[in-house]
Design an enzyme around this catalytic site. Structure first.
Site, PDB file in Angstrom:
ATOM      1  N   GLY A  54       0.820  -1.201   0.000  1.00 19.41           N
ATOM      2  CA  GLY A  54       0.000   0.000   0.000  1.00 19.41           C
ATOM      3  C   GLY A  54       0.848   1.243   0.000  1.00 19.41           C
ATOM      4  O   GLY A  54       2.058   1.213  -0.259  1.00 19.41           O
ATOM      5  N   MET A  77       1.667   3.046   2.502  1.00 16.53           N
ATOM      6  CA  MET A  77       2.509   3.272   3.667  1.00 16.53           C
ATOM      7  C   MET A  77       3.060   1.985   4.262  1.00 16.53           C
ATOM      8  O   MET A  77       3.851   2.048   5.206  1.00 16.53           O
ATOM      9  CB  MET A  77       1.680   3.985   4.752  1.00 16.53           C
ATOM     10  CG  MET A  77       0.470   3.205   5.187  1.00 16.53           C
ATOM     11  SD  MET A  77      -0.548   4.129   6.336  1.00 16.53           S
ATOM     12  CE  MET A  77      -1.930   3.002   6.534  1.00 16.53           C
ATOM     13  N   THR A 104       3.591  -2.680   3.798  1.00 18.96           N
ATOM     14  CA  THR A 104       3.451  -3.956   3.094  1.00 18.96           C
ATOM     15  C   THR A 104       2.784  -4.936   4.048  1.00 18.96           C
ATOM     16  O   THR A 104       3.142  -4.996   5.229  1.00 18.96           O
ATOM     17  CB  THR A 104       4.824  -4.505   2.663  1.00 18.96           C
ATOM     18  OG1 THR A 104       5.479  -3.531   1.846  1.00 18.96           O
ATOM     19  CG2 THR A 104       4.658  -5.798   1.891  1.00 18.96           C
ATOM     20  N   ASP A 160     -10.157   6.860   6.506  1.00 13.64           N
ATOM     21  CA  ASP A 160      -9.778   6.307   5.206  1.00 13.64           C
ATOM     22  C   ASP A 160     -10.772   5.226   4.786  1.00 13.64           C
ATOM     23  O   ASP A 160     -10.386   4.112   4.430  1.00 13.64           O
ATOM     24  CB  ASP A 160      -8.349   5.739   5.278  1.00 13.64           C
ATOM     25  CG  ASP A 160      -7.757   5.499   3.885  1.00 13.64           C
ATOM     26  OD1 ASP A 160      -8.279   6.093   2.911  1.00 13.64           O
ATOM     27  OD2 ASP A 160      -6.789   4.742   3.763  1.00 13.64           O
TER      28      ASP A 160
END
Length: 692
Positions: free
Chosen positions: A23, A25, A27, A137
């Site tokens: 992603g 920011m 793994t 998010d």
């Protein structure tokens, strides 16, 4: 390229097996918890995030907050840690796929399926909002559909830490679902999650996101300055309640949205039960994606699942039993199959005439098909009529049209120029946060002002930086942010002091736990005798209770060994009363045996035996006394006329002492006289024999 973490053991516990995803920011790996023998999802942060001490502190706080959240629709946080340069988060492993995978496969979901998915997501958000957590998010990629049927929302606890510690790359990664207040830097709350959930519902119903653009900043600009259109504008025929639900969630002003997940969940479930079967199972024949100003060729055709040309009536009421993800998707697949098959059957049966050969006769099924086609044609015509202006510009006034076009172009150029200034040199420009650590608040504020940054102060405890000086900022020094984004200036309050609790008369174990809970530690532990405090309990502490100490300062404890032991007095030979007085005066208890014993040496009524005879005994201990009944009385036989040696031996065997008086040298060795002779005498008495 081989991943160096594969097949390694993280923190001596988590065996990394395979990589699941990467992603913006971190793994994510599939790992095995060797301690509990279970599969977990191991999220490893990228090195540039793990190297930021300030970010790691926030990351740890947010992870702990998320770990306290336990809900069937929220992916659980199991552990968090830092090993060297590796920072990781351990989460519940949910095998399956994401809502994004479902949207990529199906493009558009029916209202029934979309509302069922949203029910689980909003239920999880409601629990988080009630616990004081904001996700920040919400997007299809973070909605996990387990193979077991569970629907869970993931990544609680990370969004806040990342958005306060990274550059605008995070904004770009989730810009399609970003609430306007996050773009403008006004801060986020539960209503920001509601906005993102509304965008996600729009996408499930229409197959597209409401705002798209060639660059992420165009999408962010649209969130701030545009209103999310009604889904029915793209998919005519959708229920009006769905339009109102989406536009309620995506209102520009947060005050006009549902206050939190619980408020939205109640309305969502009300709509699910109030819509008809036809409205819940509605399939749009085709939709067109909206365009942003200046965007070209942004039209996308949204196609429903193959064969979904009719409405499948449901056989059970919504809300009676909530289906899981597997049941929801299987139900939609079954509906598609049944409808597709029914469509083929209708084509076969309507292809010819009836058995009587009447060429003017039309079967009932063919009539219904024609009625549906007429209805859809009327719907399309109504949609076109609704989009046609009631008053058009006159064809004989070309000059007015030219002026309007010129004005429109001027506005577009002005908007582009404003956007260029706003994100180039204005409040939206990127600046690096200056390092203001160990400076006064005034100097730190001036330094931030020079960069055009707005800031608020927050006082926090710090063990190193003196009170009144700046510790740093959030976001941290050297991080790039937009000028309109807020900065928090962290001001030191000095070291945090903790009050010493009173642990007197608590057991040593309880005292240690109480000191640890108070943020302190256990220092030197000594033992002393005490007449008042039972053994094992604390009888003194240094420092005393209510003193204020820094975190982790040790507190010395003195633990009682109980009363000091006493010397056992020797009372054998003393009278019973005198013996008891001496024992009690020494702090002991006297216990007199009921049975007495004979004693040749101890007078009757005196102590013949004591146990213990001496040494040390715990205060309050018992000394057992056996009282003498005097010497034993023995029958004295007469030995007159018998040999003296025989008499002497037998009398001594009976316990007497024998005294022999010889007359004429005792030549004959015969007992002439005996005193006493006959009767009884105390054991140990003297028997006198006169021997001739």
């Amino acid at each position: 390229m081989n991943d160096p973490l594969l097949e390694t053991l993280v923190d001596g516990r988590y065996q990394v097996r395979s990589r699941i995803a990467r992603g913006g920011m971190s793994t994510v790996y599939l790992a095995t918890d060797t301690r509990l023998d279970r599969d977990v999802a191991l999220k490893v942060l990228y090195p540039h995030l793990a190297a930021d001490r300030g970010f790691l502190d926030r990351f740890e706080r947010e992870a702990k907050s998320a770990a306290r959240l336990s809900h069937p629709h929220v992916v659980g946080v199991l552990d968090q840690g830092i090993e060297g340069s590796l920072a990781y988060l351990v989460m519940e492993y949910v095998p399956g796929r994401t809502l994004r995978d479902v949207l990529n496969e199906r493009t558009v979901l029916t209202p029934r399926l979309a509302l069922a998915m949203m029910d689980a997501v909003v239920d999880g958000l409601a629990a988080a909002h009630e616990a004081g957590l904001v996700h920040r998010d919400v997007k299809p990629e973070n909605v996990l559909l387990a193979g077991s049927g569970a629907i869970k929302i993931a990544d609680f606890g990370l969004a806040r830490a990342v958005t306060t510690s990274t550059n605008t790359g995070t904004l770009v990664g989730t810009v399609a679902y970003l609430a306007p207040e996050l773009v403008t830097g006004a801060g986020a709350d539960a209503r920001s999650d509601i906005y993102s959930a509304g965008i996600m519902l729009y996408e499930m119903l229409t197959g597209v996101q409401p705002f798209t653009g060639e660059v992420p900043i165009q999408v962010a600009f649209a969130h701030v300055h545009s209103t999310v259109p009604a889904p029915s504008a793209l998919c005519p025929g959708l229920a009006q309640d769905l339009d109102e639900l989406v536009q309620w969630c995506t209102a520009q002003d947060p005050e006009e949205r549902p206050v939190d997940g619980s408020a939205l969940l109640g309305e969502l479930r009300h709509i699910r039960t109030s819509l008809t079967d036809e409205q819940l199972d509605f399939h749009a024949p085709g939709t067109t994606a909206p365009q942003l100003p200046g965007q070209t060729d942004a039209t996308t055709v949204v196609r429903p699942p193959s064969g979904a040309t009719e409405v499948l009536r449901r056989t059970e009421a919504v809300g009676r039993t909530e289906p899981n993800a597997t049941e929801i998707l299987q139900r939609a697949d079954n509906a598609t199959t049944v409808l597709s098959t029914a469509g083929h059957q209708e084509q076969d049966q309507d292809a010819g005439y009836d058995d009587e050969g009447d060429e003017d006769y039309v079967s009932p099924r063919a009539g219904r098909r024609q009625a549906r086609r007429d209805f859809k044609a009327r719907q399309k015509q109504s949609s076109r009529d609704a989009q046609r202006p009631e008053v058009s510009l006159r064809s004989g006034r070309p000059r007015r049209r030219g002026v309007l076009l010129a004005l429109l172009l001027t506005l577009l150029v002005a908007a582009a120029a404003f956007a260029g200034w706003f994100f180039g040199a204005g409040p939206g420009a990127l600046v690096a946060v200056p390092d203001v650590s160990n400076t006064s608040v005034e100097a730190a504020g001036a330094r931030l002002g020079e960069e055009g940054l707005r800031y608020t102060t927050d006082e926090v405890y710090d063990e190193v930086v003196a009170a009144g000086l700046a510790i740093g900022t959030e976001p941290g020094a050297a991080e790039e942010i937009r000028r309109f984004q807020p900065v928090t200036l962290l001001v030191s309050r000095g070291p945090e002091l903790f009050a010493v609790p009173n642990v007197i008369q608590r057991t040593q174990e309880d005292a240690g736990e109480q000191l640890t809970d108070a943020g302190l530690g256990v220092g030197t532990v000594t033992e002393e005798f005490s007449e008042d405090i039972p053994a094992g309990q604390v009888l003194a502490q240094v420092p005393a209770a209510d003193a204020e100490l820094r975190r982790g300062t040790p507190v010395d404890l003195t633990v009682s060994k109980g009363p000091a032991p006493v010397e056992v007095p020797a009372v054998a030979g003393l009278s019973q009363d005198e013996a008891v007085k001496r024992i009690e005066a020494a702090g002991l208890e006297a216990a007199v045996e009921p049975e007495r014993v004979n004693s040749r040496d101890i007078a009757k009524g005196s102590v013949a035996v004591q146990s213990p005879e001496g040494g040390l005994l715990e205060r309050g201990g018992t000394v057992t006394l056996t009282i003498s009944d005097g010497p034993r009385m023995v029958q004295v036989p007469s030995y007159v006329g018998k040999q003296a040696d025989t008499a002497r031996k037998e009398l001594e065997d009976l316990g007497f002492e024998v005294q022999v008086n010889e007359i004429l040298g005792g030549f004959f060795g015969t007992v002439r006289a005996q005193d006493p002779s006959g009767g009884t005498a105390p054991e140990g008495a003297v028997i006198t024999l006169t021997v001739v």
